[in-house]
Design a protein around this motif. Structure first.
Motif, PDB file in Angstrom:
ATOM      1  N   ASP A 343       0.832  -1.209   0.000  1.00  0.00           N
ATOM      2  CA  ASP A 343       0.000   0.000   0.000  1.00  0.00           C
ATOM      3  C   ASP A 343       0.866   1.259   0.000  1.00  0.00           C
ATOM      4  O   ASP A 343       1.827   1.372   0.777  1.00  0.00           O
ATOM      5  N   GLY A 344       0.478   2.195  -0.849  1.00  0.00           N
ATOM      6  CA  GLY A 344       1.200   3.458  -0.920  1.00  0.00           C
ATOM      7  C   GLY A 344       2.376   3.449  -1.864  1.00  0.00           C
ATOM      8  O   GLY A 344       3.014   4.485  -2.084  1.00  0.00           O
ATOM      9  N   ASP A 345       2.699   2.296  -2.452  1.00  0.00           N
ATOM     10  CA  ASP A 345       3.844   2.204  -3.364  1.00  0.00           C
ATOM     11  C   ASP A 345       3.382   1.851  -4.775  1.00  0.00           C
ATOM     12  O   ASP A 345       2.368   1.169  -4.960  1.00  0.00           O
ATOM     13  N   ASP A 346       4.152   2.319  -5.728  1.00  0.00           N
ATOM     14  CA  ASP A 346       3.999   1.895  -7.120  1.00  0.00           C
ATOM     15  C   ASP A 346       5.417   1.605  -7.626  1.00  0.00           C
ATOM     16  O   ASP A 346       6.390   1.781  -6.881  1.00  0.00           O
ATOM     17  N   PRO A 347       5.581   1.122  -8.859  1.00  0.00           N
ATOM     18  CA  PRO A 347       6.944   0.797  -9.319  1.00  0.00           C
ATOM     19  C   PRO A 347       7.917   1.962  -9.206  1.00  0.00           C
ATOM     20  O   PRO A 347       9.095   1.759  -8.885  1.00  0.00           O
ATOM     21  N   ASP A 348       7.429   3.179  -9.463  1.00  0.00           N
ATOM     22  CA  ASP A 348       8.281   4.367  -9.386  1.00  0.00           C
ATOM     23  C   ASP A 348       8.808   4.578  -7.969  1.00  0.00           C
ATOM     24  O   ASP A 348      10.025   4.621  -7.734  1.00  0.00           O
ATOM     25  N   SER A 349       7.908   4.674  -6.998  1.00  0.00           N
ATOM     26  CA  SER A 349       8.329   4.957  -5.623  1.00  0.00           C
ATOM     27  C   SER A 349       9.129   3.800  -5.034  1.00  0.00           C
ATOM     28  O   SER A 349      10.106   4.005  -4.309  1.00  0.00           O
ATOM     29  N   PHE A 350       8.723   2.570  -5.348  1.00  0.00           N
ATOM     30  CA  PHE A 350       9.410   1.395  -4.792  1.00  0.00           C
ATOM     31  C   PHE A 350      10.839   1.314  -5.323  1.00  0.00           C
ATOM     32  O   PHE A 350      11.774   1.007  -4.569  1.00  0.00           O
ATOM     33  N   ALA A 351      11.017   1.589  -6.621  1.00  0.00           N
ATOM     34  CA  ALA A 351      12.359   1.534  -7.217  1.00  0.00           C
ATOM     35  C   ALA A 351      13.261   2.622  -6.653  1.00  0.00           C
ATOM     36  O   ALA A 351      14.482   2.442  -6.552  1.00  0.00           O
ATOM     37  N   ARG A 352      12.678   3.776  -6.254  1.00  0.00           N
ATOM     38  CA  ARG A 352      13.487   4.869  -5.704  1.00  0.00           C
ATOM     39  C   ARG A 352      13.871   4.601  -4.249  1.00  0.00           C
ATOM     40  O   ARG A 352      14.866   5.126  -3.761  1.00  0.00           O
ATOM     41  N   LYS A 353      13.067   3.772  -3.562  1.00  0.00           N
ATOM     42  CA  LYS A 353      13.323   3.502  -2.137  1.00  0.00           C
ATOM     43  C   LYS A 353      14.378   2.423  -1.920  1.00  0.00           C
ATOM     44  O   LYS A 353      15.038   2.399  -0.881  1.00  0.00           O
ATOM     45  N   HIS A 354      14.500   1.513  -2.878  1.00  0.00           N
ATOM     46  CA  HIS A 354      15.311   0.319  -2.639  1.00  0.00           C
ATOM     47  C   HIS A 354      16.369   0.127  -3.722  1.00  0.00           C
ATOM     48  O   HIS A 354      16.176   0.539  -4.871  1.00  0.00           O
ATOM     49  N   PRO A 355      17.466  -0.566  -3.370  1.00  0.00           N
ATOM     50  CA  PRO A 355      18.501  -0.848  -4.379  1.00  0.00           C
ATOM     51  C   PRO A 355      18.024  -1.874  -5.399  1.00  0.00           C
ATOM     52  O   PRO A 355      17.060  -2.608  -5.162  1.00  0.00           O
ATOM     53  N   GLN A 356      18.730  -1.933  -6.519  1.00  0.00           N
ATOM     54  CA  GLN A 356      18.335  -2.789  -7.633  1.00  0.00           C
ATOM     55  C   GLN A 356      18.153  -4.247  -7.223  1.00  0.00           C
ATOM     56  O   GLN A 356      17.141  -4.877  -7.562  1.00  0.00           O
ATOM     57  N   GLN A 357      19.119  -4.791  -6.506  1.00  0.00           N
ATOM     58  CA  GLN A 357      19.052  -6.210  -6.148  1.00  0.00           C
ATOM     59  C   GLN A 357      17.821  -6.514  -5.312  1.00  0.00           C
ATOM     60  O   GLN A 357      17.163  -7.545  -5.501  1.00  0.00           O
ATOM     61  N   TYR A 358      17.480  -5.600  -4.401  1.00  0.00           N
ATOM     62  CA  TYR A 358      16.305  -5.805  -3.547  1.00  0.00           C
ATOM     63  C   TYR A 358      15.027  -5.788  -4.389  1.00  0.00           C
ATOM     64  O   TYR A 358      14.131  -6.630  -4.209  1.00  0.00           O
ATOM     65  N   VAL A 359      14.934  -4.842  -5.317  1.00  0.00           N
ATOM     66  CA  VAL A 359      13.737  -4.731  -6.170  1.00  0.00           C
ATOM     67  C   VAL A 359      13.586  -5.983  -7.021  1.00  0.00           C
ATOM     68  O   VAL A 359      12.486  -6.552  -7.145  1.00  0.00           O
ATOM     69  N   GLU A 360      14.691  -6.417  -7.639  1.00  0.00           N
ATOM     70  CA  GLU A 360      14.640  -7.609  -8.491  1.00  0.00           C
ATOM     71  C   GLU A 360      14.219  -8.840  -7.688  1.00  0.00           C
ATOM     72  O   GLU A 360      13.400  -9.649  -8.142  1.00  0.00           O
ATOM     73  N   GLN A 361      14.776  -8.980  -6.500  1.00  0.00           N
ATOM     74  CA  GLN A 361      14.446 -10.121  -5.652  1.00  0.00           C
ATOM     75  C   GLN A 361      12.991 -10.066  -5.188  1.00  0.00           C
ATOM     76  O   GLN A 361      12.297 -11.085  -5.141  1.00  0.00           O
ATOM     77  N   PHE A 362      12.516  -8.857  -4.893  1.00  0.00           N
ATOM     78  CA  PHE A 362      11.133  -8.685  -4.454  1.00  0.00           C
ATOM     79  C   PHE A 362      10.168  -9.102  -5.569  1.00  0.00           C
ATOM     80  O   PHE A 362       9.188  -9.819  -5.332  1.00  0.00           O
ATOM     81  N   ILE A 363      10.454  -8.661  -6.774  1.00  0.00           N
ATOM     82  CA  ILE A 363       9.601  -9.023  -7.913  1.00  0.00           C
ATOM     83  C   ILE A 363       9.627 -10.537  -8.135  1.00  0.00           C
ATOM     84  O   ILE A 363       8.592 -11.171  -8.349  1.00  0.00           O
ATOM     85  N   ARG A 364      10.812 -11.108  -8.075  1.00  0.00           N
ATOM     86  CA  ARG A 364      10.965 -12.542  -8.318  1.00  0.00           C
ATOM     87  C   ARG A 364      10.237 -13.371  -7.256  1.00  0.00           C
ATOM     88  O   ARG A 364       9.585 -14.371  -7.573  1.00  0.00           O
ATOM     89  N   ASN A 365      10.311 -12.948  -5.999  1.00  0.00           N
ATOM     90  CA  ASN A 365       9.742 -13.752  -4.906  1.00  0.00           C
ATOM     91  C   ASN A 365       8.255 -13.492  -4.670  1.00  0.00           C
ATOM     92  O   ASN A 365       7.516 -14.398  -4.258  1.00  0.00           O
ATOM     93  N   GLU A 366       7.822 -12.262  -4.900  1.00  0.00           N
ATOM     94  CA  GLU A 366       6.457 -11.890  -4.536  1.00  0.00           C
ATOM     95  C   GLU A 366       5.443 -12.005  -5.678  1.00  0.00           C
ATOM     96  O   GLU A 366       4.238 -12.038  -5.435  1.00  0.00           O
ATOM     97  N   ALA A 367       5.922 -12.060  -6.903  1.00  0.00           N
ATOM     98  CA  ALA A 367       4.994 -12.194  -8.032  1.00  0.00           C
ATOM     99  C   ALA A 367       4.301 -13.554  -7.975  1.00  0.00           C
ATOM    100  O   ALA A 367       4.928 -14.580  -7.708  1.00  0.00           O
ATOM    101  N   LYS A 368       3.004 -13.559  -8.235  1.00  0.00           N
ATOM    102  CA  LYS A 368       2.205 -14.794  -8.157  1.00  0.00           C
ATOM    103  C   LYS A 368       1.697 -15.171  -9.543  1.00  0.00           C
ATOM    104  O   LYS A 368       1.530 -14.312 -10.407  1.00  0.00           O
TER     105      LYS A 368
END
Length: 638
Positions: A343-368
């Motif tokens: 909640d409160g995040d979109d790809p733009d804000s999430f990518a600005r908050k976190h480093p690349q590796q974290y974002v990539e891992q989040f997408i890989r693990n959380e996508a259903k």
């Protein structure tokens, strides 16, 4: 005009597999590459690229040629535009004679050409306004920096600014000689009755150029920065001859290589989502530019990958949009996963908050997968309501009904059966009902029925064996023109001759006239080369500014089928190039025999007018004797 030296340099430098690989996902098939046709819907790949010959052939549509002809087909480039695009990609400097256009040449420019040019002019203008004016720096550039964009990423996406002055660009373009008509049809300017001088459509907004697959500017998206103005925050170019928003994906020109490399496309909603992800180092991402996803956009992605992960923020509108996108993607045979950000995040804000590796891992693990995603959303809304729960399951099965592969459908239904404790039979029954109800929504265009094989005896008479053999002789010159043959005269003396020389000597005998217009062009070029002590075969023709001829040559050089590697089993096959001396001799004799038969037929047709035809009968006898000699020669060869 681009110089011949530059054209030769372009053709010697470019790689057909690299250029086409930006548009089509290619997979190695022996010495060639194969992929799905970008020009025709198909499930089995029939698009073949030959790196050794630097040509391609699309067996589903019949098209083929060089890397330049591919760019012309896929991007609607003119020949010079395709050459310039390839030169820019490989860092080749274009040499050309600069000539002032005549009034006739200017008038001959099509509206399509002018639309591309005016958009390039506008794109440069908006970027200059952003960087070179105080207003642009204080308003536009300040906004991008507030969004934490680096200057390098602003320049990469060619972001710009349209100033507050209501006719800044219109006045600029008119001074450069562009007409009101082209400004109006481009949508860059508006000419209301009360302001006949024109108004800029995008005034006082930051600019996002919308580009084609190859990077040509097709239109613009623009964002208003002031909140106290009663007008749309976002404004896009209207539909034009070159811009159709349903057939364009924002960022694809920057993302195509990363999508192909990762075999995955991340699909987001807005311009800033794409740009922020790129700045974070994640480049396999595109946006539908705020419009509902379309079949045409999915086909663009499918050229590069069949795997899509949809990234949406968690609002209700985003969830609703994701449901429709899921069904549309499934209907096109795509493999889908879905991710909702916290909640409160979109790809733009999430990518600005976190480093690349974290974002990539989040997408890989959380996508259903879409079943788990829809189950979570729909069952959460259903709560303990049995009817709503049944409706939720029905909605999930409806998505499965869009899957075109029967095996995948069965796997998905088994997953749903295990997840909800329902019998597979009841789910299959529901699937059948949903197919009838929902499939027409996204039903793909029906494939053309396969042509039935029919015997048509009367057409056999229309086959011209002389032309077929002529085509083969030209093909052998194009493929093996400079190959040296060892020959022996009737007196037993050995001599050397090239394939081109032997065929051209043969064609010049007996007054033979080339049957095909395209073959006549090729033979004329080869004859001119011989006069200049130059053997012109295969790749020589790719540098000529004649795409019909180039395509014909590419077809002649292309070999779709190859033998498997049987050598590891000590089984060997002769390649065509190994048997050229025997093959050429065979074709030359057959061609001469058919020419003799043709001459006999011509003479016989002339006998119908009566009169003394003694000499004609003598000619027929001599020609029949020559034909018999060639029959004997063919028998010896065989």
């Amino acid at each position: 005009m681009i110089s011949k030296q530059t054209i030769d340099k372009i053709f010697s430098t470019i790689r057909v597999e690299e250029i086409i690989g930006e548009y089509v996902q290619l997979k190695r098939a022996g010495s060639n590459f194969k992929g799905l046709s970008p020009f025709h819907d198909e499930k089995s790949p029939s698009f073949v690229v030959s790196p050794s010959k630097q040509i391609w052939k699309d067996f589903s549509s019949g098209k083929g040629g060089t890397a330049i002809s591919f760019l012309m087909e896929i991007e609607s480039f003119t020949y010079p535009e395709a050459l310039r695009h390839a030169a820019k990609k490989y860092g080749i400097e274009i040499e050309e004679s600069i000539q002032e256009q005549t009034e006739e040449q200017k008038a001959a420019q099509t509206e399509r050409d002018l639309l591309y040019k005016i958009h390039e002019v506008a794109n440069t203008f908006f970027q200059e306004q952003l960087y070179d004016t105080e207003e642009g720096r204080n308003v536009g550039l300040a906004y991008f920096r507030e969004r934490e964009l680096k200057d390098s990423i602003v320049r990469k996406f060619q972001l710009g600014y349209s100033p507050e002055q209501k006719d800044a660009f219109t006045e600029y373009a008119l001074e450069k000689g562009y007409s009101k008509e082209i400004l109006l049809s481009s949508g860059l300017s508006i000419f209301p009755d009360n302001t006949p001088g024109g108004i800029d459509r995008f005034r006082e907004r930051v600019i996002f150029p919308i580009q084609s697959f190859s990077g040509r500017v097709l239109g613009f998206g623009a964002r208003l920065l002031r909140n106290n103005v009663k007008t749309a925050k976002y404004l896009n170019s209207p539909e034009t001859e070159i811009y159709h928003k349903s057939a364009v994906l924002y960022g694809l020109n920057h993302s195509k290589q990363a999508i192909s490399k990762n075999n995955l496309c991340l699909l987001v909603e807005g311009y800033m989502d794409v740009i922020a992800m790129h700045q974070a180092g994640i480049e396999n991402v595109v946006s539908s530019s705020g419009t509902a996803l379309t079949t045409a956009q999915i086909k663009l992605i499918k050229r590069l990958t069949e795997n899509v992960t949809i990234l949406f923020d968690g609002d209700a509108a985003g969830i609703k949009a994701s449901f429709r996108s899921i069904d549309l993607l499934l209907a096109e045979g795509m493999n889908i996963r879905v991710l909702l950000f916290p909640d409160g995040d979109d790809p733009d804000s999430f990518a600005r908050k976190h480093p690349q590796q974290y974002v990539e891992q989040f997408i890989r693990n959380e996508a259903k997968d879409f079943i788990a995603f829809k189950s979570e959303i729909l069952l959460k809304d259903a709560g303990n309501d049995t009817i709503k729960k049944a409706e939720a399951i029905r909605d999930i099965v409806k998505s499965v009904s869009f899957v075109t592969n029967a095996l995948k459908q069965e796997v998905y239904l088994k997953e749903i059966s295990g997840k909800f404790g329902l019998s597979e039979q009841s789910l299959f029954n529901e699937l059948g009902l949903q197919k009838q109800v929902s499939q027409p929504q996204f039903k793909p265009e029906p494939a053309k029925p396969a042509a039935k094989m029919e015997l048509v005896p009367e057409q056999a008479a229309n086959v011209n064996p002389l032309l077929i053999l002529e085509e083969k002789l030209v093909e052998l010159m194009l493929k093996y023109g400079d190959q040296v043959l060892q020959r022996t005269t009737e007196s037993g003396e050995n001599y050397e001759i090239t394939v081109i020389e032997e065929v051209m000597d043969h064609l010049s005998e007996d007054g033979y006239e080339i049957q095909s217009e395209i073959n006549r062009k090729i033979v004329q070029e080869i004859a001119e080369g011989i006069s200049q002590n130059e053997l012109r075969s295969g790749k020589f023709f790719f540098g000529l500014m004649d795409e019909e001829l180039t395509g014909h040559v590419a077809d002649a050089l292309f070999e779709q089928y190859e033998n498997s590697d049987w050598s590891k089993h000590n089984i060997y096959f002769s390649q065509e190039e190994e048997v050229v001396p025997k093959l050429l001799k065979d074709v030359l004799i057959r061609h001469k025999r058919e020419f003799v038969v043709h001459l006999i037929r011509e003479i016989k047709d002339s006998l119908a007018d009566g009169g003394d035809h003694t000499e004609d009968y003598i000619k027929i006898v001599k020609l029949n004797e020559l034909r018999k000699e060639m029959d004997i020669e063919l028998y010896r060869i065989l």
